[in-house]
Design an enzyme around this catalytic site. Structure first.
Site, PDB file in Angstrom:
ATOM      1  CB  CYS A 299      -0.919   0.002   1.220  1.00 33.12           C
ATOM      2  SG  CYS A 299      -2.122  -1.312   1.148  1.00 33.12           S
TER       3      CYS A 299
HETATM    4  N1  LIG Z   1      -2.687  -6.567   1.689  1.00 30.87           N
HETATM    5  C1  LIG Z   1      -3.172  -5.537   2.343  1.00 30.87           C
HETATM    6  O1  LIG Z   1      -2.909  -5.382   3.527  1.00 30.87           O
HETATM    7  C2  LIG Z   1      -4.071  -4.523   1.682  1.00 30.87           C
HETATM    8  C3  LIG Z   1      -4.670  -3.547   2.494  1.00 30.87           C
HETATM    9  C4  LIG Z   1      -5.532  -2.621   1.913  1.00 30.87           C
HETATM   10  C5  LIG Z   1      -5.770  -2.664   0.545  1.00 30.87           C
HETATM   11  N2  LIG Z   1      -5.159  -3.610  -0.236  1.00 30.87           N
HETATM   12  C6  LIG Z   1      -5.474  -3.619  -1.662  1.00 30.87           C
HETATM   13  O2  LIG Z   1      -6.274  -4.753  -1.956  1.00 30.87           O
HETATM   14  C7  LIG Z   1      -5.982  -5.229  -3.275  1.00 30.87           C
HETATM   15  C8  LIG Z   1      -5.597  -6.703  -3.197  1.00 30.87           C
HETATM   16  O3  LIG Z   1      -4.426  -6.812  -2.415  1.00 30.87           O
HETATM   17  P1  LIG Z   1      -3.929  -8.190  -1.808  1.00 30.87           P
HETATM   18  O4  LIG Z   1      -2.906  -7.820  -0.796  1.00 30.87           O
HETATM   19  O5  LIG Z   1      -5.050  -9.046  -1.394  1.00 30.87           O
HETATM   20  O6  LIG Z   1      -3.239  -8.826  -3.114  1.00 30.87           O
HETATM   21  P2  LIG Z   1      -2.736 -10.340  -3.278  1.00 30.87           P
HETATM   22  O7  LIG Z   1      -1.704 -10.314  -4.332  1.00 30.87           O
HETATM   23  O8  LIG Z   1      -2.434 -10.943  -1.947  1.00 30.87           O
HETATM   24  O9  LIG Z   1      -4.022 -11.099  -3.831  1.00 30.87           O
HETATM   25  C9  LIG Z   1      -4.597 -10.849  -5.046  1.00 30.87           C
HETATM   26  C10 LIG Z   1      -5.156 -12.148  -5.597  1.00 30.87           C
HETATM   27  O10 LIG Z   1      -5.816 -11.844  -6.827  1.00 30.87           O
HETATM   28  C11 LIG Z   1      -5.579 -12.918  -7.704  1.00 30.87           C
HETATM   29  N3  LIG Z   1      -5.840 -12.474  -9.060  1.00 30.87           N
HETATM   30  C12 LIG Z   1      -5.080 -11.688  -9.857  1.00 30.87           C
HETATM   31  N4  LIG Z   1      -5.695 -11.496 -11.029  1.00 30.87           N
HETATM   32  C13 LIG Z   1      -6.857 -12.168 -10.983  1.00 30.87           C
HETATM   33  C14 LIG Z   1      -7.928 -12.344 -11.879  1.00 30.87           C
HETATM   34  N5  LIG Z   1      -7.913 -11.800 -13.108  1.00 30.87           N
HETATM   35  N6  LIG Z   1      -8.969 -13.115 -11.495  1.00 30.87           N
HETATM   36  C15 LIG Z   1      -8.988 -13.697 -10.280  1.00 30.87           C
HETATM   37  N7  LIG Z   1      -8.005 -13.546  -9.375  1.00 30.87           N
HETATM   38  C16 LIG Z   1      -6.956 -12.802  -9.732  1.00 30.87           C
HETATM   39  C17 LIG Z   1      -4.144 -13.314  -7.427  1.00 30.87           C
HETATM   40  O11 LIG Z   1      -3.871 -14.616  -7.893  1.00 30.87           O
HETATM   41  C18 LIG Z   1      -4.108 -13.201  -5.911  1.00 30.87           C
HETATM   42  O12 LIG Z   1      -4.450 -14.405  -5.272  1.00 30.87           O
HETATM   43  C19 LIG Z   1      -4.875  -4.333  -3.806  1.00 30.87           C
HETATM   44  O13 LIG Z   1      -5.458  -3.301  -4.546  1.00 30.87           O
HETATM   45  C20 LIG Z   1      -4.265  -3.758  -2.545  1.00 30.87           C
HETATM   46  O14 LIG Z   1      -3.680  -2.492  -2.774  1.00 30.87           O
HETATM   47  C21 LIG Z   1      -4.321  -4.544   0.311  1.00 30.87           C
END
Ligand SMILES: NC(=O)c1ccc[n+]([C@@H]2O[C@H](COP(=O)([O-])OP(=O)(O)OC[C@H]3O[C@@H](n4cnc5c(N)ncnc54)[C@H](O)[C@@H]3O)[C@@H](O)[C@H]2O)c1
Length: 461
Positions: A299
């Site tokens: 983030c």
């Molecule tokens: N991790 C955090 O603490 C956090 C906190 C707030 C916001 N976010 C936001 O949330 C969003 C997701 O982050 P995350 O940490 O969960 O990411 P991550 O990489 O852990 O998970 C994302 C998942 O999406 C899957 N994916 C990618 N493309 C895909 C598709 N076309 N169809 C289906 N699945 C697909 C990936 O395989 C993966 O499992 C981002 O925008 C991030 O900025 C994350």
């Protein structure tokens, strides 16, 4: 971007009433797309509340692990997965199953590309995949962090153009003619998780929701209201998108401020940590932020640049963001310079020195490497000729990522005196810092993990 007031009370319409009823009775079927650090815990929260949840992910390894009742995220136990499965949770890579869902929540990554520009390909790929299966009356919510306008300018045009039924997102306040058989609902609701934080329960974190129209806001509010204690409606998806960026930019800028003051304090012989602790006793107008070896995680190092990029469209320069980025990005270089200087004081060049880096994860007690400053610090030390090893209880090995190629294995915390320097980059709580200081020849500490310990071997940087 059209302006409207989604906080007006929603008037009734057929698709709306039906979905609201299903949500209230816990009969709504929920599809979560992207089962990562955000999507999987969210799926489990809905599942705990007796909703039928289907997770969608293109990573077959994750789908298979979940199918076997396993987990791939450290803080989620297999037990939790098995409980959710007993409640009906399943994972799939088959997008055709979108048509069975009542609500679809998108939690896919939003990284930056090599030019520090938003990479929305995960959102657009997902949206292209959903569109052919979209049904009237479904609610689609985007949770991925992104710039204001993404929901309306990127996601909705794809969904509207590529669905097979001529569906449009419900707009306006719907007091005109109901056309639920031709509409779906859309909203943005940012994720606010703080990985590793055990003091605030996920359900106690208020959930901001911005619907495209009042019905979408109310439906998304009702959906999230069943798993979060409080929802916070805002007037549009763009306001919700901007809220998330404000929160992260606030952190990024304040961390840059203390990082800069740390560099000054080091020159002035003042302990910045002592100063922050003293300032934090002020009961109003001050919130402590702490310096470190550089920003990490998905983030804070990334999200602000989503806004800087979008701001250019409005001939606007986000100077605070750029300056904070400049200061924060210099911190890993500062750590490497501090190691070189500490070794130099002991008559050793960096080239050829044996260095053990403690902690690969981007912050304490998480199994997340993304954007971790350790990675660039290790590469810089290696580039300067140091023989670098690492230890991290969360990462037995590290291979190749988007921005690094290390191919290393975690070394046991033994024979610490055999290293010329032990460098603390991530202050995991499992480390026994007193023992580390006792056994090491030199400890360079970028996290103040050795606070309270007094030794000439410690160099705080
Ligand atoms: N991790 C955090 O603490 C956090 C906190 C707030 C916001 N976010 C936001 O949330 C969003 C997701 O982050 P995350 O940490 O969960 O990411 P991550 O990489 O852990 O998970 C994302 C998942 O999406 C899957 N994916 C990618 N493309 C895909 C598709 N076309 N169809 C289906 N699945 C697909 C990936 O395989 C993966 O499992 C981002 O925008 C991030 O900025 C994350």
């Amino acid at each position: 971007m059209k302006k409207h007031s989604a906080t007006n009370r929603a008037t009734s319409r057929p698709g709306y009433d039906e979905l609201k009823d299903k949500i209230q009775k816990r009969e709504a079927r929920i599809g979560i797309i992207g089962l990562g650090y955000v999507g999987l815990p969210l799926a489990l929260l809905f599942s705990e509340q007796k909703f039928s949840v289907t997770g969608f992910d293109i990573d077959q390894r994750k789908v298979d692990t979940l199918a076997q009742g396993g987990s791939y995220i450290y803080r989620i136990s297999s037990d939790e997965i098995r409980k959710a499965k007993a409640q009906g949770f399943s994972a799939t890579s088959e997008y055709a199953r979108i048509l069975e869902m009542d609500a679809i929540i998108i939690c896919v990554p939003t990284p930056l590309n090599q030019y520090h520009e938003p990479d929305l390909s995960f959102i657009t790929d997902t949206t292209h995949a959903i569109a052919p299966h979209l049904q009237a009356g479904q609610l689609v919510v985007l949770e991925s962090t992104t710039y204001p306008g993404t929901t309306e300018e990127v996601m909705l045009p794809i969904l509207e153009k590529e669905n097979k039924k001529g569906l449009k997102a419900a707009r306006g306040d719907a007091s005109g003619k109901p056309s639920a058989e031709k509409e779906f609902f859309a909203a943005f609701s940012p994720e606010r998780e703080d990985p590793g934080n055990t003091t605030v329960a996920r359900r106690d974190i208020p959930k901001v929701v911005g619907g495209l129209n009042p019905q979408a806001s109310e439906l998304a509010g009702a959906l999230y209201g069943s798993i979060f204690h409080r929802t916070v409606p805002v007037s549009s998806p763009a306001a919700a998108e901007m809220t998330k960026l404000l929160e992260n930019i606030y952190r990024c800028v304040n961390i840059a401020l203390v990082n800069e003051l740390k560099l000054l304090c080091l020159r002035m012989g003042i302990d910045i940590w002592e100063v922050i602790a003293a300032a934090a006793t002020k009961p109003f107008g001050f919130q402590p932020f702490y310096p470190g070896p550089g920003l990490g995680g998905h983030c804070i190092p990334i999200d602000p640049f989503y806004l800087s990029w979008k701001a250019k469209e409005f001939d606007f320069s986000t100077r605070f963001i750029e300056l904070a980025g400049e200061v924060n990005e210099a911190m890993p270089y500062h750590v490497v310079a501090a190691v070189a200087s500490a070794l130099n004081q002991r008559g050793k060049p960096l080239k050829g020195s044996r260095i053990l880096v403690l902690g690969l994860a981007y912050k304490r007690d998480v199994d997340d490497l993304r954007e971790s400053p350790s990675l660039s610090i290790i590469e810089m030390l290696q580039h300067d000729g140091a023989a670098v090893s690492y230890n991290d209880p969360f990462f037995p090995s590290v291979g190749r990522g988007r921005k690094y190629n290390l191919n290393m294995e975690s070394r046991p915390l033994e024979n610490l005196g055999g290293y010329d320097c032990v460098l603390i980059v991530t202050d995991h709580t499992s480390y026994d810092y007193a023992r580390i200081v006792k056994e090491a020849q030199l400890v360079v500490d970028s996290r103040n993990a050795t606070r309270g310990l007094v030794s000439e071997k410690i160099v705080r940087c």
